[in-house]
Design a protein around this motif. Structure first.
Motif, PDB file in Angstrom:
ATOM      1  N   ALA A   1       0.830  -1.204   0.000  1.00  0.00           N
ATOM      2  CA  ALA A   1       0.000   0.000   0.000  1.00  0.00           C
ATOM      3  C   ALA A   1       0.865   1.254   0.000  1.00  0.00           C
ATOM      4  O   ALA A   1       0.573   2.235  -0.697  1.00  0.00           O
ATOM      5  CB  ALA A   1      -0.925  -0.005   1.223  1.00  0.00           C
ATOM      6  N   ASP A   2       1.952   1.228   0.766  1.00  0.00           N
ATOM      7  CA  ASP A   2       2.838   2.388   0.846  1.00  0.00           C
ATOM      8  C   ASP A   2       3.500   2.664  -0.504  1.00  0.00           C
ATOM      9  O   ASP A   2       3.638   3.830  -0.912  1.00  0.00           O
ATOM     10  CB  ASP A   2       3.891   2.153   1.923  1.00  0.00           C
ATOM     11  N   ASN A   3       3.902   1.606  -1.200  1.00  0.00           N
ATOM     12  CA  ASN A   3       4.504   1.772  -2.529  1.00  0.00           C
ATOM     13  C   ASN A   3       3.504   2.375  -3.512  1.00  0.00           C
ATOM     14  O   ASN A   3       3.851   3.258  -4.307  1.00  0.00           O
ATOM     15  CB  ASN A   3       5.002   0.424  -3.067  1.00  0.00           C
ATOM     16  N   GLU A   4       2.261   1.895  -3.456  1.00  0.00           N
ATOM     17  CA  GLU A   4       1.226   2.440  -4.327  1.00  0.00           C
ATOM     18  C   GLU A   4       0.975   3.914  -3.996  1.00  0.00           C
ATOM     19  O   GLU A   4       0.826   4.754  -4.880  1.00  0.00           O
ATOM     20  CB  GLU A   4      -0.085   1.649  -4.159  1.00  0.00           C
ATOM     21  N   ASP A   5       0.942   4.222  -2.701  1.00  0.00           N
ATOM     22  CA  ASP A   5       0.687   5.589  -2.255  1.00  0.00           C
ATOM     23  C   ASP A   5       1.791   6.533  -2.726  1.00  0.00           C
ATOM     24  O   ASP A   5       1.533   7.597  -3.296  1.00  0.00           O
ATOM     25  CB  ASP A   5       0.588   5.594  -0.721  1.00  0.00           C
ATOM     26  N   ARG A   6       3.041   6.144  -2.514  1.00  0.00           N
ATOM     27  CA  ARG A   6       4.166   6.999  -2.898  1.00  0.00           C
ATOM     28  C   ARG A   6       4.250   7.183  -4.415  1.00  0.00           C
ATOM     29  O   ARG A   6       4.819   8.171  -4.885  1.00  0.00           O
ATOM     30  CB  ARG A   6       5.472   6.405  -2.356  1.00  0.00           C
ATOM     31  N   SER A   7       3.685   6.198  -5.153  1.00  0.00           N
ATOM     32  CA  SER A   7       3.683   6.299  -6.612  1.00  0.00           C
ATOM     33  C   SER A   7       2.461   7.046  -7.129  1.00  0.00           C
ATOM     34  O   SER A   7       2.307   7.207  -8.351  1.00  0.00           O
ATOM     35  CB  SER A   7       3.729   4.890  -7.230  1.00  0.00           C
ATOM     36  N   GLY A   8       1.594   7.473  -6.211  1.00  0.00           N
ATOM     37  CA  GLY A   8       0.421   8.225  -6.611  1.00  0.00           C
ATOM     38  C   GLY A   8      -0.673   7.385  -7.242  1.00  0.00           C
ATOM     39  O   GLY A   8      -1.511   7.899  -7.980  1.00  0.00           O
ATOM     40  N   ARG A   9      -0.663   6.073  -6.963  1.00  0.00           N
ATOM     41  CA  ARG A   9      -1.704   5.184  -7.494  1.00  0.00           C
ATOM     42  C   ARG A   9      -2.719   4.916  -6.387  1.00  0.00           C
ATOM     43  O   ARG A   9      -2.510   4.075  -5.520  1.00  0.00           O
ATOM     44  CB  ARG A   9      -1.081   3.873  -8.000  1.00  0.00           C
ATOM     45  N   PHE A  10      -3.827   5.645  -6.435  1.00  0.00           N
ATOM     46  CA  PHE A  10      -4.841   5.558  -5.382  1.00  0.00           C
ATOM     47  C   PHE A  10      -6.032   4.742  -5.874  1.00  0.00           C
ATOM     48  O   PHE A  10      -6.665   5.097  -6.866  1.00  0.00           O
ATOM     49  CB  PHE A  10      -5.293   6.958  -4.981  1.00  0.00           C
ATOM     50  N   HIS A  11      -6.338   3.648  -5.190  1.00  0.00           N
ATOM     51  CA  HIS A  11      -7.441   2.793  -5.607  1.00  0.00           C
ATOM     52  C   HIS A  11      -7.945   1.969  -4.429  1.00  0.00           C
ATOM     53  O   HIS A  11      -7.376   2.018  -3.327  1.00  0.00           O
ATOM     54  CB  HIS A  11      -6.993   1.865  -6.749  1.00  0.00           C
TER      55      HIS A  11
ATOM     56  N   ASN B   1      -7.962  -1.241  -3.707  1.00  0.00           N
ATOM     57  CA  ASN B   1      -7.129  -2.279  -3.113  1.00  0.00           C
ATOM     58  C   ASN B   1      -6.050  -1.712  -2.199  1.00  0.00           C
ATOM     59  O   ASN B   1      -5.698  -2.310  -1.185  1.00  0.00           O
ATOM     60  CB  ASN B   1      -6.485  -3.131  -4.210  1.00  0.00           C
ATOM     61  N   MET B   2      -5.504  -0.557  -2.562  1.00  0.00           N
ATOM     62  CA  MET B   2      -4.462   0.003  -1.705  1.00  0.00           C
ATOM     63  C   MET B   2      -5.068   0.560  -0.415  1.00  0.00           C
ATOM     64  O   MET B   2      -4.467   0.452   0.655  1.00  0.00           O
ATOM     65  CB  MET B   2      -3.632   1.059  -2.437  1.00  0.00           C
ATOM     66  N   ILE B   3      -6.293   1.096  -0.481  1.00  0.00           N
ATOM     67  CA  ILE B   3      -6.975   1.540   0.737  1.00  0.00           C
ATOM     68  C   ILE B   3      -7.209   0.337   1.650  1.00  0.00           C
ATOM     69  O   ILE B   3      -6.936   0.367   2.850  1.00  0.00           O
ATOM     70  CB  ILE B   3      -8.322   2.212   0.403  1.00  0.00           C
ATOM     71  N   LYS B   4      -7.674  -0.727   1.035  1.00  0.00           N
ATOM     72  CA  LYS B   4      -7.945  -1.939   1.807  1.00  0.00           C
ATOM     73  C   LYS B   4      -6.666  -2.520   2.391  1.00  0.00           C
ATOM     74  O   LYS B   4      -6.649  -3.018   3.513  1.00  0.00           O
ATOM     75  CB  LYS B   4      -8.636  -2.971   0.919  1.00  0.00           C
ATOM     76  N   SER B   5      -5.575  -2.459   1.629  1.00  0.00           N
ATOM     77  CA  SER B   5      -4.303  -2.990   2.116  1.00  0.00           C
ATOM     78  C   SER B   5      -3.811  -2.214   3.330  1.00  0.00           C
ATOM     79  O   SER B   5      -3.343  -2.808   4.307  1.00  0.00           O
ATOM     80  CB  SER B   5      -3.253  -2.938   1.000  1.00  0.00           C
ATOM     81  N   PHE B   6      -3.892  -0.887   3.270  1.00  0.00           N
ATOM     82  CA  PHE B   6      -3.514  -0.082   4.427  1.00  0.00           C
ATOM     83  C   PHE B   6      -4.364  -0.463   5.644  1.00  0.00           C
ATOM     84  O   PHE B   6      -3.846  -0.693   6.739  1.00  0.00           O
ATOM     85  CB  PHE B   6      -3.722   1.406   4.134  1.00  0.00           C
ATOM     86  N   TYR B   7      -5.683  -0.543   5.431  1.00  0.00           N
ATOM     87  CA  TYR B   7      -6.586  -0.797   6.546  1.00  0.00           C
ATOM     88  C   TYR B   7      -6.395  -2.211   7.110  1.00  0.00           C
ATOM     89  O   TYR B   7      -6.351  -2.410   8.328  1.00  0.00           O
ATOM     90  CB  TYR B   7      -8.034  -0.592   6.109  1.00  0.00           C
ATOM     91  N   THR B   8      -6.254  -3.198   6.225  1.00  0.00           N
ATOM     92  CA  THR B   8      -6.057  -4.573   6.686  1.00  0.00           C
ATOM     93  C   THR B   8      -4.727  -4.713   7.417  1.00  0.00           C
ATOM     94  O   THR B   8      -4.631  -5.430   8.420  1.00  0.00           O
ATOM     95  CB  THR B   8      -6.126  -5.557   5.508  1.00  0.00           C
ATOM     96  N   ALA B   9      -3.687  -4.026   6.943  1.00  0.00           N
ATOM     97  CA  ALA B   9      -2.398  -4.051   7.639  1.00  0.00           C
ATOM     98  C   ALA B   9      -2.562  -3.530   9.062  1.00  0.00           C
ATOM     99  O   ALA B   9      -2.005  -4.094  10.015  1.00  0.00           O
ATOM    100  CB  ALA B   9      -1.370  -3.217   6.883  1.00  0.00           C
TER     101      ALA B   9
END
Length: 283
Positions: free
Chosen positions: A94-104, A106-114
């Motif tokens: 999720a952090d890699n997606e966030d730093r790359s500016g890819r917001f979607h 699955n990445m929200i869910k990954s942050f929350y599940t982590a």
């Protein structure tokens, strides 16, 4: 069976357990164990809650028998490493997606599940300061990005000041995201709100846990008795304490867990630490 209102703060952990039933039964087991332990603290006296928790205990007993051959369940040190590596792997994705500016979604869910899985680590003892910060950041990022997308705004990528950050309780309970963003993104906000959709998360094979050693666990009470345990000198006449053997075993277990995720760097790092400790008596 619906989660009783007094126990609603554990519903996200139970849902995470359900979706990992096949994907990773060990993660599912510890999510339910955390939910049961937390539920007992919240309310174990009212008939509805007691009935729910008894059913959860029965489910845990069945799972424990089914997973009796898994070291991650029979040995807490291995279980801690397994859940922690899984949580950090999800956080890193999720952090890699966030730093790359890819917001979607699955990445929200990954942050929350982590963040939920970092809650679960408390079944092994107190969380490290590092994991407390990871949990706080992941939960806040999930909420921040969720709200930005909901309002048609573009989130700011990468680490930023957590202004208006989500408040956590003393136990670091999972906060709830607003369910109004649309199908597949919303999280339950409380009784009566729509059920969240946590399906089809995808973690790319290249997204491994950070190359650091998971938080240390203190030796289990009563495992060693310094009056009866014979300390044997290691190679080269180095004298090792019971704690040294415990630490070396821990590093080897962490290395094995890292290899499950093909994380060679972390595995080598931990094996080198174990070797140094066993040959020099120093970390």
């Amino acid at each position: 069976m619906a989660v009783p209102v007094p126990l609603r703060s554990i519903q996200h952990h139970l849902r995470t357990a359900q979706e990992h039933e096949t994907r990773d039964p060990v993660v599912a087991y510890y999510c339910r164990l955390y939910a049961m332990q937390t539920g007992m603290k919240l309310d174990s006296k009212t008939p509805e809650c007691r009935k729910f928790l008894v059913k959860l205990m029965d489910q845990l007993e069945v799972m424990k028998k089914e997973l009796c051959d898994h070291e991650s369940v029979t040995q807490e040190i291995v279980g801690n490493a397994h859940v922690e590596n899984y949580a950090l792997k999800m956080f890193l994705y999720a952090d890699n997606e966030d730093r790359s500016g890819r917001f979607h979604k699955n990445m929200i869910k990954s942050f929350y599940t982590a963040s939920l899985l970092l809650d679960v680590l408390s079944v092994f003892g107190e969380l490290s300061d590092e994991n407390i910060q990871h949990r706080k950041y992941a939960r806040w990022k999930a909420t921040y990005i969720h709200n930005c997308l909901k309002n048609g705004e573009t989130p700011q990528a990468g680490p930023i000041g957590m202004e208006g950050e989500e408040q956590e309780g003393e136990e670091g309970e999972a906060g709830s995201l607003d369910p109004g963003l649309g199908p597949g993104i919303g999280f339950t906000a409380g009784p009566g709100s729509g059920a969240p959709n946590y399906n089809n998360i995808y973690v790319p094979p290249g997204a491994h846990a950070p190359a650091n050693t998971p938080a240390e666990l203190p030796p289990p009470a009563g495992r060693f008795n310094k009056h009866t345990f014979t300390v044997k000198p290691a190679a080269g006449g180095v004298h090792l304490t019971p704690e040294d053997f415990t630490k070396a075993q821990k590093y080897c277990k962490y290395a094995g867990s890292a290899l499950q995720y093909e994380d060679v760097a972390t595995a080598v790092q931990n094996l080198q630490r174990a070797l140094k400790l066993l040959t020099s008596g120093k970390e």
